[in-house]
Design an enzyme around this catalytic site. Structure first.
Site, PDB file in Angstrom:
ATOM      1  N   SER A  65       1.591   4.133  -3.232  1.00  0.00           N
ATOM      2  CA  SER A  65       1.459   5.587  -3.161  1.00  0.00           C
ATOM      3  C   SER A  65       2.734   6.275  -3.637  1.00  0.00           C
ATOM      4  CB  SER A  65       1.112   6.021  -1.739  1.00  0.00           C
ATOM      5  OG  SER A  65       2.235   5.896  -0.856  1.00  0.00           O
ATOM      6  N   LYS A  66       3.879   5.690  -3.324  1.00  0.00           N
ATOM      7  CA  LYS A  66       5.143   6.316  -3.722  1.00  0.00           C
ATOM      8  C   LYS A  66       5.446   6.092  -5.207  1.00  0.00           C
ATOM      9  CE  LYS A  66       6.090   8.179   0.220  1.00  0.00           C
ATOM     10  NZ  LYS A  66       6.057   9.647   0.371  1.00  0.00           N
ATOM     11  N   PRO A  97       0.815  -1.221   0.000  1.00  0.00           N
ATOM     12  CA  PRO A  97       0.000   0.000   0.000  1.00  0.00           C
ATOM     13  C   PRO A  97       0.850   1.274   0.000  1.00  0.00           C
ATOM     14  CG  PRO A  97      -0.892  -1.595   1.540  1.00  0.00           C
ATOM     15  CD  PRO A  97       0.431  -2.138   1.093  1.00  0.00           C
ATOM     16  N   TYR A  98       1.888   1.288   0.836  1.00  0.00           N
ATOM     17  CA  TYR A  98       2.776   2.451   0.894  1.00  0.00           C
ATOM     18  C   TYR A  98       3.536   2.605  -0.420  1.00  0.00           C
ATOM     19  CZ  TYR A  98       6.725   5.359   2.407  1.00  0.00           C
ATOM     20  OH  TYR A  98       7.686   6.341   2.519  1.00  0.00           O
ATOM     21  N   ALA A  99       4.094   1.503  -0.925  1.00  0.00           N
ATOM     22  CA  ALA A  99       4.852   1.558  -2.171  1.00  0.00           C
ATOM     23  C   ALA A  99       3.968   2.028  -3.324  1.00  0.00           C
ATOM     24  CB  ALA A  99       5.465   0.195  -2.477  1.00  0.00           C
TER      25      ALA A  99
END
Length: 305
Positions: A156-157, A152-154
């Protein structure tokens, strides 16, 4: 209206801690008027009085009215003082296997880390265009490599990297530089926050069987290691200052030994080999940690008996 004697103004979002706070303080010491964005009132109180050049401002990048209010304030206060830069640092994270991530958590990460950055950029781009300022997006090594549990974080990045590339090409002839800063492991409070969202014991048995070693391995090999051995936020702030002040900044700044090592390995190795190495290391760390915890529990149970 601020004094025309300052070197110019810079907006830093997410300035209440970590990279944002270190950057705001560094640029204020350098002589910039820094509008240090905070979301929670208590964070604003902590920023007050840290530097005469530091101006705490309430801005939640997911609340358009606060973004618009900041734009109006800058329009009225800057006068002849140029807006030198926007540092899009505000961010959040969550960690979970893609199969089990809560969709509301995924939406929140994308809203803060992508949509919020676009909202800030849209609001301040006219002033940045007027003053030949710069947009500096704080991305991550995770914007190049998506590790297990960090999808999920990746995501977004990766999206922020796309936004950065597109924007850089769109404003190429408008006198605006657009830069991505991509830290690896950084010693900031974000790791304890994401670690707290993961509880293997509360997972369903099947999920624990499939992903337990990966989660525990990431907690030990990445979250705890980054919190204790990551580069200090001040090192990232130094890079951001360079991106803001260098005559011709780099397009991307990859920062920290973990970032350089992992990105180099990903380029050098075939993708399937890199997958097996990365996932295998994380699973082995998780298995060893789980075994050690089980052994410690058995010893405790024996003593109590």
């Amino acid at each position: 209206m601020i004094s025309p004697e300052v070197m110019g103004a810079v907006v830093v979002t997410g300035a209440s801690s970590g990279i944002g706070q270190a950057t705001a303080l560094r640029l204020a010491r350098r002589g910039y008027q820094v509008y240090a964005g905070f979301r929670r009132p208590e964070a604003g109180r902590q920023l007050t009085g840290r530097s005469p050049n530091l101006v705490p401002v309430h801005v939640d990048v997911t609340e358009q009215d606060t973004v618009d209010a900041l734009r109006e304030r800058l329009t009225h206060e800057l006068g002849v003082v140029p807006l030198r830069g926007l540092v899009n640092n505000a961010g959040t994270t969550t960690a979970a296997p893609i199969e089990h991530v809560r969709l509301d958590d995924l939406r929140r990460v994308l809203e803060v880390n992508v949509v919020g950055q676009v909202a800030m950029t849209q609001a301040l781009l006219p002033l940045l265009r007027r003053d030949h300022g710069r947009v500096i997006n704080i991305s991550s090594m995770g914007g190049r490599i998506a590790g297990p549990i960090m999808g999920p974080y990746a995501a977004s990045k990766f999206a922020l990297e796309a936004v950065t590339d597109a924007l850089r090409r769109e404003v190429l002839n408008q006198g605006i530089e657009v830069v991505a800063v991509e830290p690896g492991a950084v010693a900031t409070p974000i790791w304890s926050k994401v670690d707290a969202t993961l509880d293997v014991a509360s997972m369903a048995p099947e999920a624990r069987l499939r992903y337990g070693d990966l989660i525990v391995g990431m907690q030990q090999a990445v979250f705890k290691a980054s919190a204790s051995h990551g580069v200090p936020p001040e090192e990232i702030a130094e890079v951001i200052e360079d991106a803001l002040t260098r005559r011709r900044p780099r397009i991307r700044y990859l920062v920290g030994p973990s970032a350089h090592t992992r990105v180099f390995a990903a380029r050098l190795l075939p993708s399937r080999v890199f997958d097996r190495i990365l996932t295998g290391v994380v699973r082995r760390v998780g298995a060893r940690t789980a075994a050690a915890r089980s052994g410690a529990q058995d010893t405790t149970d024996t003593k109590e008996a």
